[in-house]
Motif scaffolding. Structure first.
Motif, PDB file in Angstrom:
ATOM      1  N   ALA A   1     -39.680  25.236 -53.747  1.00  0.00           N
ATOM      2  CA  ALA A   1     -40.209  26.492 -53.234  1.00  0.00           C
ATOM      3  C   ALA A   1     -40.557  26.367 -51.753  1.00  0.00           C
ATOM      4  N   LYS A   2     -41.170  25.251 -51.404  1.00  0.00           N
ATOM      5  CA  LYS A   2     -41.566  25.022 -50.011  1.00  0.00           C
ATOM      6  C   LYS A   2     -40.354  24.944 -49.092  1.00  0.00           C
ATOM      7  N   ARG A   3     -39.288  24.314 -49.577  1.00  0.00           N
ATOM      8  CA  ARG A   3     -38.087  24.110 -48.763  1.00  0.00           C
ATOM      9  C   ARG A   3     -37.085  25.261 -48.888  1.00  0.00           C
ATOM     10  N   GLY A   4     -37.365  26.225 -49.744  1.00  0.00           N
ATOM     11  CA  GLY A   4     -36.416  27.309 -49.963  1.00  0.00           C
ATOM     12  C   GLY A   4     -35.134  26.819 -50.602  1.00  0.00           C
ATOM     13  N   ALA A   5     -35.258  25.816 -51.477  1.00  0.00           N
ATOM     14  CA  ALA A   5     -34.084  25.193 -52.099  1.00  0.00           C
ATOM     15  C   ALA A   5     -33.643  25.954 -53.343  1.00  0.00           C
ATOM     16  N   GLN A   6     -32.329  26.020 -53.540  1.00  0.00           N
ATOM     17  CA  GLN A   6     -31.748  26.685 -54.718  1.00  0.00           C
ATOM     18  C   GLN A   6     -31.484  25.704 -55.858  1.00  0.00           C
ATOM     19  N   ARG A   7     -31.478  24.400 -55.555  1.00  0.00           N
ATOM     20  CA  ARG A   7     -31.147  23.389 -56.564  1.00  0.00           C
ATOM     21  C   ARG A   7     -32.091  22.200 -56.453  1.00  0.00           C
ATOM     22  N   ILE A   8     -32.360  21.599 -57.612  1.00  0.00           N
ATOM     23  CA  ILE A   8     -33.063  20.321 -57.685  1.00  0.00           C
ATOM     24  C   ILE A   8     -32.125  19.348 -58.380  1.00  0.00           C
ATOM     25  N   ALA A   9     -31.722  18.299 -57.679  1.00  0.00           N
ATOM     26  CA  ALA A   9     -30.757  17.337 -58.219  1.00  0.00           C
ATOM     27  C   ALA A   9     -31.477  16.159 -58.865  1.00  0.00           C
ATOM     28  N   LEU A  10     -31.085  15.851 -60.104  1.00  0.00           N
ATOM     29  CA  LEU A  10     -31.670  14.755 -60.878  1.00  0.00           C
ATOM     30  C   LEU A  10     -30.617  13.681 -61.115  1.00  0.00           C
ATOM     31  N   GLY A  11     -31.052  12.426 -61.216  1.00  0.00           N
ATOM     32  CA  GLY A  11     -30.111  11.307 -61.279  1.00  0.00           C
ATOM     33  C   GLY A  11     -29.694  10.866 -62.667  1.00  0.00           C
ATOM     34  N   HIS A  12     -29.846  11.706 -63.681  1.00  0.00           N
ATOM     35  CA  HIS A  12     -29.438  11.311 -65.034  1.00  0.00           C
ATOM     36  C   HIS A  12     -27.936  11.047 -65.086  1.00  0.00           C
ATOM     37  N   HIS A  13     -27.568  10.015 -65.836  1.00  0.00           N
ATOM     38  CA  HIS A  13     -26.157   9.640 -65.944  1.00  0.00           C
ATOM     39  C   HIS A  13     -25.762   9.513 -67.414  1.00  0.00           C
ATOM     40  N   ARG A  14     -24.556   9.003 -67.645  1.00  0.00           N
ATOM     41  CA  ARG A  14     -23.983   9.027 -68.996  1.00  0.00           C
ATOM     42  C   ARG A  14     -24.804   8.230 -70.009  1.00  0.00           C
ATOM     43  N   ARG A  15     -25.344   7.083 -69.593  1.00  0.00           N
ATOM     44  CA  ARG A  15     -26.147   6.306 -70.540  1.00  0.00           C
ATOM     45  C   ARG A  15     -27.431   7.041 -70.886  1.00  0.00           C
ATOM     46  N   ASP A  16     -28.047   7.689 -69.894  1.00  0.00           N
ATOM     47  CA  ASP A  16     -29.236   8.502 -70.176  1.00  0.00           C
ATOM     48  C   ASP A  16     -28.923   9.571 -71.217  1.00  0.00           C
ATOM     49  N   GLN A  17     -27.734  10.171 -71.077  1.00  0.00           N
ATOM     50  CA  GLN A  17     -27.319  11.212 -72.023  1.00  0.00           C
ATOM     51  C   GLN A  17     -27.179  10.637 -73.437  1.00  0.00           C
ATOM     52  N   ALA A  18     -26.535   9.471 -73.536  1.00  0.00           N
ATOM     53  CA  ALA A  18     -26.370   8.831 -74.846  1.00  0.00           C
ATOM     54  C   ALA A  18     -27.727   8.502 -75.466  1.00  0.00           C
ATOM     55  N   GLU A  19     -28.647   7.992 -74.649  1.00  0.00           N
ATOM     56  CA  GLU A  19     -29.993   7.672 -75.138  1.00  0.00           C
ATOM     57  C   GLU A  19     -30.707   8.923 -75.632  1.00  0.00           C
ATOM     58  N   THR A  20     -30.562   9.999 -74.888  1.00  0.00           N
ATOM     59  CA  THR A  20     -31.229  11.250 -75.258  1.00  0.00           C
ATOM     60  C   THR A  20     -30.716  11.785 -76.585  1.00  0.00           C
ATOM     61  N   VAL A  21     -29.387  11.784 -76.756  1.00  0.00           N
ATOM     62  CA  VAL A  21     -28.806  12.277 -78.009  1.00  0.00           C
ATOM     63  C   VAL A  21     -29.250  11.411 -79.186  1.00  0.00           C
TER      64      VAL A  21
END
Length: 200
Positions: free
Chosen positions: A100-120
């Motif tokens: 909000a402070k920066r007027g940004a439209q996106r917030i980028a997160l570093g999740h990758h394929r292993r994180d996805q497998a762990e989450t599932v």
């Protein structure tokens, strides 16, 4: 989208450092403006050193950095949540404030394929329905983006080596008292070795 302002969540770990470096390389092509955001949770003795590392990295890459300190312990006590949940809540609130402070439209997160497998797997073990088994979306709420979600951890480390980029290591990621860490260090290796090497 061309012209987007993007806040990059930067912990200093390999995934977030690679994310920042990749987006910095792509920024001219997409006409994007980047800002890094680092929340010092203050939960570990290494937190101050990690903040210094992130500060130095952003200075070297000429990327603006927003930093904040969190009172995760206080938030945990007042909310009755676990330390991990309280830290996550504080982190996402900080990222939204920064966007909000920066007027940004996106917030980028570093999740990758292993994180996805762990989450599932974590959702499956907790008895999730089909919604939980879907895992993390590459884009959520039109705000959060996960550019590395289909990228393997080995590819991330290889990229960092080629770019000559250092990173910090969070020792708490090895603590198997947390379910995600048990899945990462015990269950996933077992499933890969005994059932499917391409499980992720």
């Amino acid at each position: 989208t061309p012209g987007d302002r993007v806040v990059v969540a930067l912990s200093g770990g390999p995934d977030s450092v690679a994310l920042l470096a990749v987006l910095r390389l792509l920024a001219p092509e997409f006409d994007c403006q980047l800002t890094a955001a680092h929340l010092n949770h203050g939960l570990r003795p290494e937190s101050a050193a990690e903040e210094r590392f992130v500060t130095d990295l952003c200075a070297a890459l000429h990327v603006p950095l927003d930093k904040e300190n969190a009172e995760v312990g206080t938030l945990r006590k007042s909310s009755g949540r676990s330390t991990e949940d309280a830290a996550r809540e504080a982190r996402y609130a900080f990222l939204k404030r920064t966007a909000a402070k920066r007027g940004a439209q996106r917030i980028a997160l570093g999740h990758h394929r292993r994180d996805q497998a762990e989450t599932v797997l974590m959702n499956l073990l907790r008895g999730s329905g089909t919604e939980g088994l879907r895992g993390m979306a590459p884009v959520r709420d039109g705000l959060y983006i996960r550019p590395l979600i289909h990228t393997g951890r080995d590819e991330i480390i290889s990229f960092l080596d080629r770019q000559g980029l250092a990173f910090v290591t969070d020792a708490s990621n090895d603590d198997v008292k947390h379910l995600r860490n048990r899945i990462r260090h015990e269950l996933l290796p077992l499933l890969r070795e005994d059932y499917n090497p391409n499980l992720e």
